[in-house]
Design a protein around this motif. Structure first.
Motif, PDB file in Angstrom:
ATOM      1  N   ALA A  97      52.105  42.215  36.997  1.00  6.10           N
ATOM      2  CA  ALA A  97      51.973  41.293  38.130  1.00  6.10           C
ATOM      3  C   ALA A  97      52.693  41.791  39.383  1.00  6.10           C
ATOM      4  O   ALA A  97      52.505  41.231  40.465  1.00  6.10           O
ATOM      5  N   ASP A  98      53.506  42.828  39.253  1.00  2.04           N
ATOM      6  CA  ASP A  98      54.293  43.333  40.371  1.00  2.04           C
ATOM      7  C   ASP A  98      53.482  44.365  41.156  1.00  2.04           C
ATOM      8  O   ASP A  98      53.168  45.432  40.636  1.00  2.04           O
ATOM      9  N   GLU A  99      53.152  44.057  42.401  1.00  3.31           N
ATOM     10  CA  GLU A  99      52.344  44.966  43.211  1.00  3.31           C
ATOM     11  C   GLU A  99      53.018  46.323  43.405  1.00  3.31           C
ATOM     12  O   GLU A  99      52.352  47.352  43.543  1.00  3.31           O
ATOM     13  N   ASP A 100      54.346  46.333  43.437  1.00  2.36           N
ATOM     14  CA  ASP A 100      55.069  47.588  43.598  1.00  2.36           C
ATOM     15  C   ASP A 100      54.965  48.476  42.364  1.00  2.36           C
ATOM     16  O   ASP A 100      55.295  49.664  42.420  1.00  2.36           O
ATOM     17  N   LEU A 101      54.532  47.884  41.239  1.00  6.48           N
ATOM     18  CA  LEU A 101      54.392  48.641  39.996  1.00  6.48           C
ATOM     19  C   LEU A 101      52.927  48.793  39.588  1.00  6.48           C
ATOM     20  O   LEU A 101      52.614  48.969  38.418  1.00  6.48           O
ATOM     21  N   ALA A 102      52.051  48.758  40.581  1.00  6.81           N
ATOM     22  CA  ALA A 102      50.604  48.768  40.300  1.00  6.81           C
ATOM     23  C   ALA A 102      50.152  50.001  39.527  1.00  6.81           C
ATOM     24  O   ALA A 102      49.193  49.940  38.764  1.00  6.81           O
ATOM     25  N   GLY A 103      50.828  51.118  39.694  1.00  2.00           N
ATOM     26  CA  GLY A 103      50.411  52.333  39.002  1.00  2.00           C
ATOM     27  C   GLY A 103      51.069  52.541  37.652  1.00  2.00           C
ATOM     28  O   GLY A 103      50.792  53.520  36.966  1.00  2.00           O
ATOM     29  N   VAL A 104      51.943  51.615  37.254  1.00  3.82           N
ATOM     30  CA  VAL A 104      52.665  51.767  35.987  1.00  3.82           C
ATOM     31  C   VAL A 104      51.818  51.255  34.827  1.00  3.82           C
ATOM     32  O   VAL A 104      51.330  50.126  34.850  1.00  3.82           O
TER      33      VAL A 104
END
Length: 236
Positions: A81-88
């Motif tokens: 749900a975290d946009e900053d972790l979209a590639g994780v």
């Protein structure tokens, strides 16, 4: 969406999340033995895993389902749900391949799962597969898990209210094959398409359905009735 991955010349940055120190140590030695990946952090709880995913800039989290403080499912949900972790990406580890919590983890945003007694080489291959943006789902166990899911329906996966009804006939065919476990090359061969066209269809379907990756496409395929548990693994 779905095409986020690690470049061929980059090392995969792996975060290990498990509350058992010895398990983490064993996995760390295994991952560090591979020339194309490195361990950038180790977490003993779900909350720590979420924090380290941010601070260590991990590409992939190997996530145990059962951990103190915050379990693997909730940790996966927070990461997804975290946009900053979209590639994780998240690869879930479970003790049993019939664990119903695996489906919850896939719903939460995990890209695949493995049982803990997986052979070392298979774990490394799984990390590469998921880091490249593909789903990793064992057809047999997935079929059993989805069958349970259908008997206990929950909030549907995806953000599109239209669901598969909003797809073209060709897109429904592709979604069906994805849910059966076929990769892009196999889908292309089955439908007489080029691999690039198959990949484009998959990406477009993800966008229309508002799902994160192929793992969630599999769930949508079952939930919509396009695929039934008995058909799982028909393509591989």
């Amino acid at each position: 969406m779905g095409d986020v991955g690690v470049g061929a010349d980059e090392r995969i940055r792996v975060l290990l999340a498990d509350d058992q120190t010895l398990v983490r140590a064993a996995f760390a030695m295994l991952v560090e033995s591979a020339r194309d990946m490195e361990v950038v952090g180790q977490a003993g709880s779900g909350r720590e895993a979420v924090e380290l995913a941010r601070s260590a800039r991990a590409d992939l989290v190997v996530m145990d389902l059962r951990m103190p403080d915050l379990d693997g499912i909730e940790a996966t949900r927070l990461i997804a749900a975290d946009e900053d972790l979209a590639g994780v990406r998240v690869l879930v580890l479970t003790t049993y391949d019939t664990d119903e919590h695996v489906v919850e983890a896939l719903r939460a945003g995990a890209s695949g799962f493995l049982v803990k007694d997986t052979k070392p080489a298979e774990l490394l291959d799984a990390i590469r597969t998921v880091a490249a943006g593909d789903a990793l789902l064992s057809p047999g166990p997935t079929a059993r898990l989805i069958a349970r899911l259908l008997r206990a329906p929950a909030v549907p996966v995806g953000s599109s209210e239209a669901g598969p009804d909003g797809l073209s006939d060709r897109e429904k065919q592709v979604l069906t094959l994805v849910a059966r476990g076929l990769n892009n090359t196999e889908i292309a061969e089955t439908l007489g398409l080029s691999p690039l066209t198959a990949k484009t269809h998959v990406s477009r379907i993800m966008g229309k359905l508002g799902v994160r990756d192929r793992a969630q496409l599999v769930i949508v395929g079952y939930e919509s009735g396009l695929v039934t548990p008995g058909e799982a693994g028909a393509g591989g």
